[in-house]
Motif scaffolding. Structure first.
Motif, PDB file in Angstrom:
ATOM      1  N   SER A   2     -27.400  32.383  16.401  1.00 51.71           N
ATOM      2  CA  SER A   2     -26.717  31.244  17.011  1.00 51.71           C
ATOM      3  C   SER A   2     -25.226  31.442  17.183  1.00 51.71           C
ATOM      4  CB  SER A   2     -26.947  29.988  16.152  1.00 51.71           C
ATOM      5  OG  SER A   2     -26.382  30.171  14.857  1.00 51.71           O
ATOM      6  N   PHE A   3     -24.688  32.616  16.910  1.00 51.25           N
ATOM      7  CA  PHE A   3     -23.244  32.781  16.965  1.00 51.25           C
ATOM      8  C   PHE A   3     -22.874  34.222  17.290  1.00 51.25           C
ATOM      9  CE2 PHE A   3     -24.282  34.218  12.768  1.00 51.25           C
ATOM     10  CZ  PHE A   3     -23.373  35.240  12.506  1.00 51.25           C
ATOM     11  N   CYS A   4     -21.641  34.385  17.773  1.00 50.84           N
ATOM     12  CA  CYS A   4     -21.000  35.692  17.899  1.00 50.84           C
ATOM     13  C   CYS A   4     -19.528  35.496  17.608  1.00 50.84           C
ATOM     14  CB  CYS A   4     -21.199  36.285  19.288  1.00 50.84           C
ATOM     15  SG  CYS A   4     -20.368  37.887  19.519  1.00 50.84           S
ATOM     16  N   SER A   5     -18.964  36.354  16.766  1.00 51.99           N
ATOM     17  CA  SER A   5     -17.569  36.226  16.371  1.00 51.99           C
ATOM     18  C   SER A   5     -16.865  37.562  16.532  1.00 51.99           C
ATOM     19  CB  SER A   5     -17.450  35.756  14.912  1.00 51.99           C
ATOM     20  OG  SER A   5     -18.115  34.526  14.713  1.00 51.99           O
ATOM     21  N   LEU A   6     -15.585  37.488  16.901  1.00 51.30           N
ATOM     22  CA  LEU A   6     -14.716  38.662  16.965  1.00 51.30           C
ATOM     23  C   LEU A   6     -13.639  38.503  15.902  1.00 51.30           C
ATOM     24  CD1 LEU A   6     -14.085  39.406  20.763  1.00 51.30           C
ATOM     25  CD2 LEU A   6     -15.357  40.793  19.131  1.00 51.30           C
ATOM     26  N   VAL A   8     -33.598  39.377   4.912  1.00 55.84           N
ATOM     27  CA  VAL A   8     -33.659  40.823   4.675  1.00 55.84           C
ATOM     28  C   VAL A   8     -32.980  41.596   5.797  1.00 55.84           C
ATOM     29  CG1 VAL A   8     -35.760  40.672   3.325  1.00 55.84           C
ATOM     30  CG2 VAL A   8     -35.917  41.005   5.793  1.00 55.84           C
ATOM     31  N   ASP A   9     -32.389  40.892   6.773  1.00 50.86           N
ATOM     32  CA  ASP A   9     -31.641  41.570   7.825  1.00 50.86           C
ATOM     33  C   ASP A   9     -30.334  42.090   7.254  1.00 50.86           C
ATOM     34  OD1 ASP A   9     -33.378  41.203  10.047  1.00 50.86           O
ATOM     35  OD2 ASP A   9     -32.777  39.102  10.122  1.00 50.86           O
ATOM     36  N   LYS A  36     -24.543  35.423   5.209  1.00 48.49           N
ATOM     37  CA  LYS A  36     -23.436  34.839   5.972  1.00 48.49           C
ATOM     38  C   LYS A  36     -22.119  35.527   5.641  1.00 48.49           C
ATOM     39  CE  LYS A  36     -25.387  30.194   6.602  1.00 48.49           C
ATOM     40  NZ  LYS A  36     -26.747  30.529   6.152  1.00 48.49           N
ATOM     41  N   LYS A  37     -22.184  36.812   5.348  1.00 45.25           N
ATOM     42  CA  LYS A  37     -20.991  37.568   4.989  1.00 45.25           C
ATOM     43  C   LYS A  37     -20.987  38.918   5.703  1.00 45.25           C
ATOM     44  CE  LYS A  37     -20.653  35.565   0.336  1.00 45.25           C
ATOM     45  NZ  LYS A  37     -19.400  34.807   0.576  1.00 45.25           N
ATOM     46  N   VAL A  38     -19.791  39.453   5.878  1.00 45.13           N
ATOM     47  CA  VAL A  38     -19.604  40.820   6.348  1.00 45.13           C
ATOM     48  C   VAL A  38     -18.628  41.498   5.397  1.00 45.13           C
ATOM     49  CG1 VAL A  38     -18.840  42.331   8.205  1.00 45.13           C
ATOM     50  CG2 VAL A  38     -20.009  40.193   8.759  1.00 45.13           C
ATOM     51  N   ALA A  39     -19.065  42.599   4.792  1.00 49.32           N
ATOM     52  CA  ALA A  39     -18.202  43.368   3.908  1.00 49.32           C
ATOM     53  C   ALA A  39     -17.585  44.511   4.706  1.00 49.32           C
ATOM     54  CB  ALA A  39     -19.004  43.918   2.726  1.00 49.32           C
ATOM     55  N   ARG A  70     -25.846  26.271  11.357  1.00 49.00           N
ATOM     56  CA  ARG A  70     -27.300  26.341  11.262  1.00 49.00           C
ATOM     57  C   ARG A  70     -27.720  27.276  10.145  1.00 49.00           C
ATOM     58  NH1 ARG A  70     -28.810  27.245  17.685  1.00 49.00           N
ATOM     59  NH2 ARG A  70     -27.297  25.779  18.532  1.00 49.00           N
ATOM     60  N   ASP A  71     -29.005  27.278   9.907  1.00 42.52           N
ATOM     61  CA  ASP A  71     -29.566  28.206   8.929  1.00 42.52           C
ATOM     62  C   ASP A  71     -29.657  29.575   9.596  1.00 42.52           C
ATOM     63  OD1 ASP A  71     -30.755  29.404   6.809  1.00 42.52           O
ATOM     64  OD2 ASP A  71     -32.733  28.517   7.109  1.00 42.52           O
ATOM     65  N   ASP A  72     -28.576  30.319   9.581  1.00 42.25           N
ATOM     66  CA  ASP A  72     -28.470  31.568  10.311  1.00 42.25           C
ATOM     67  C   ASP A  72     -27.800  32.605   9.430  1.00 42.25           C
ATOM     68  OD1 ASP A  72     -28.653  33.371  12.349  1.00 42.25           O
ATOM     69  OD2 ASP A  72     -27.364  32.296  13.748  1.00 42.25           O
ATOM     70  N   HIS A  73     -27.803  33.851   9.882  1.00 36.78           N
ATOM     71  CA  HIS A  73     -27.186  34.928   9.131  1.00 36.78           C
ATOM     72  C   HIS A  73     -26.840  36.072  10.085  1.00 36.78           C
ATOM     73  CE1 HIS A  73     -31.547  35.715   9.114  1.00 36.78           C
ATOM     74  NE2 HIS A  73     -31.201  36.985   9.230  1.00 36.78           N
ATOM     75  N   VAL A  74     -26.100  37.043   9.596  1.00 35.08           N
ATOM     76  CA  VAL A  74     -25.644  38.161  10.409  1.00 35.08           C
ATOM     77  C   VAL A  74     -26.809  39.095  10.701  1.00 35.08           C
ATOM     78  CG1 VAL A  74     -24.085  40.133  10.536  1.00 35.08           C
ATOM     79  CG2 VAL A  74     -23.330  38.010   9.439  1.00 35.08           C
ATOM     80  N   THR A  75     -27.002  39.412  11.982  1.00 37.39           N
ATOM     81  CA  THR A  75     -28.044  40.362  12.382  1.00 37.39           C
ATOM     82  C   THR A  75     -27.492  41.555  13.163  1.00 37.39           C
ATOM     83  OG1 THR A  75     -28.473  39.110  14.418  1.00 37.39           O
ATOM     84  CG2 THR A  75     -29.819  38.566  12.478  1.00 37.39           C
TER      85      THR A  75
END
Length: 496
Positions: free
Chosen positions: A161-165, A466-467, A485-488, A138-143
């Protein structure tokens, strides 16, 4: 550097702010949680020749309209020129001067005045960064991002819409759990203090549910369903208690879940009028909640019943208090609240209001963690930081007994870069702020220039939101920044 001849004056260092020209760049057209407050008076410049503004409560604080023409001071005895940090940072260079005058500490005046050392160049952490691509349909991003307590190898990341480990190792990264596209909205997430469980609240078909996962992503418990949307989920600092808040525009309900008992249904709710934006623990028995025009202080008794013991109402009844943080002191619980669109800070427990603390929307507040040798029951002051889209992070101190609030440092990001999230290191030594595509780290006590920066790679998947999230691991050796859609994930190569 050779010592200049005695008959020649020592040249004054050039004046700049965080290594940038004092000319202020325009703010980017970002949209944050709340609307802007109109007709706000332009604040005075921090650190200029004008007197420090004092509001009706007698609180001194800076009001910034442009980057100051001087730098933040360094407190004697708090940090040396090397920064006291093991992050492969280049040490500062002391400039020998003849007849050097002893600098005057200006922290008591609440103004960032005076330079007492030549800062080292900010260390670039970009080469130590691992990028995790979050795959969402979906059109989603990390919050949300959160490290597992006492474990720097497990990172939880979530969006609407998601949770990841993720399990991180020096040689690889493995996604061990992903609930994307199951039709539910992820509305809250929180690790249990020992790191044994991750509580995840989801909303589907007008009902909320809370699942408990272990560190491998397996479901270990399912809590009773609740009506309405759960928008806050926080474990107590110690023990097995978790506060749960479901809220809408009409009313909100707060309850305490005891994971050691695991009852068949939630205990009785404490009902609050209106929408609750944020909830926090002050200690294991006191909870603060913030809403429109109010901050509530709740106490939990031995039967886990929650009762409102104080309702603090702000001067403007329609002010939306977007954030609240609590801390225990020798005089009792203290709450710090922030109104995003108003740019104001409020200590409701002591009736201290700082209007226009920032000249643009506030994006977050965080309380500085206590040092290991500090006892909350004997503490008489609270240090916290606030971030804003006005390109600054401000570090504040509140003296409980004298009811005096002071701005210790105004920390500037690069021109045109808003501070969208912030977090303290676990020991409180450093404070970090995330912007659109980079983050900055400062020494909390010294302020001044950043000790480290990191620029994250961007592409089309990082545009439009902007989150931002920023989180330290328990050892202070890693930082995770969520953007788009990224985590550094940045390895700091040492202990901060």
């Amino acid at each position: 550097m050779p010592v200049p001849p005695a008959n020649k004056p020592v040249p004054e260092p050039s004046v700049a702010t965080n290594g940038h020209p004092v000319t202020e760049a325009p703010l980017p057209p970002l949209t944050v949680r709340k609307g802007r407050k109109s007709h706000r008076a332009e604040p005075a410049t921090n650190g200029d020749d004008s007197a420090m503004e004092v509001d009706t409560n007698g609180i001194g604080h800076d009001r910034v309209s442009a980057p100051p023409t001087v730098k933040s001071p360094s407190s004697a005895g708090l940090a040396d020129a090397e920064g006291d940090i093991d992050m492969d940072l280049a040490p500062a260079v002391d400039m020998p001067h003849e007849n050097q005058e002893t600098p005057v500490d200006t922290l008591t005046a609440g103004r960032s005045v005076g330079v007492q050392y030549v800062p080292a160049k900010a260390h670039d952490l970009s080469a130590n960064t691992t990028i995790l691509d979050v795959e969402v349909a979906r059109d989603d991003h990390v919050t949300r991002s959160a490290w597992r307590p006492y474990d720097s190898s497990i990172l939880a990341s979530a969006g609407l819409s998601f949770c990841s480990l993720y399990k991180l190792s020096p040689s690889s990264t493995e996604k061990i759990y992903d609930n994307k596209d199951d039709g539910s909205w992820v509305t809250a997430m929180s690790w249990e203090p020992s790191g044994q469980k991750l509580a995840l609240a989801t909303f589907n078909e007008n009902r909320s549910s809370i699942q408990m996962y272990d560190s491998s992503g397996s479901v270990v418990d399912l809590l009773p369903t609740a009506s309405g949307m759960i928008n806050a989920l926080h474990w107590a600092p110690k023990g097995t208690h978790m506060v749960v808040c479901s809220s809408n525009n009409v009313r909100s309900e707060l309850s305490v879940w005891d994971d050691s008992i695991k009852p068949e249904e939630f205990p009785s709710y404490q009902t609050l009028d209106g929408h609750v934006y944020d909830v926090t623990w002050a200690d294991d028995n006191h909870v603060f909640a913030s809403g429109v025009g109010s901050v509530w202080q709740c106490e939990i008794d031995s039967t886990l019943q929650m009762q409102v013991v104080n309702r603090y109402q702000s001067r403007e009844a329609n002010t939306e208090w977007s954030y609240v943080r609590g801390v225990q002191t020798a005089s009792g619980p203290v709450a710090v609240a922030a109104a995003s669109s108003a740019g104001s800070l409020w200590i409701p427990t002591h009736d201290i209001l700082v209007e226009d603390a920032h000249r643009a929307d506030i994006t977050g507040i965080e309380v500085r963690p206590k040092q290991q040798n500090q006892d909350a029951n004997t503490s008489t002051s609270v240090t916290f930081a606030s971030a804003s889209v006005d390109n600054t992070v401000k570090v504040w101190t509140f003296e409980v007994e004298s009811k005096k609030m002071t701005c210790l440092h105004t920390l500037f990001l690069s021109p045109g870069l808003p501070a969208l999230a912030l977090a303290f290191s676990p020991d409180g030594w450093a404070v970090a702020a995330a912007s659109t595509d980079r983050f900055f780290i400062w020494n909390t006590d010294r302020g001044d220039e950043p000790v480290a920066i990191c620029t994250c790679p961007t592409d089309s998947t990082t545009d439009g939101s902007v989150d931002r999230t920023i989180a330290w691991d328990a050892d202070g050796k890693k930082i995770a920044m969520g953007y788009g859609k990224k985590v550094a994930v940045v390895n700091l190569h040492g202990r901060v």
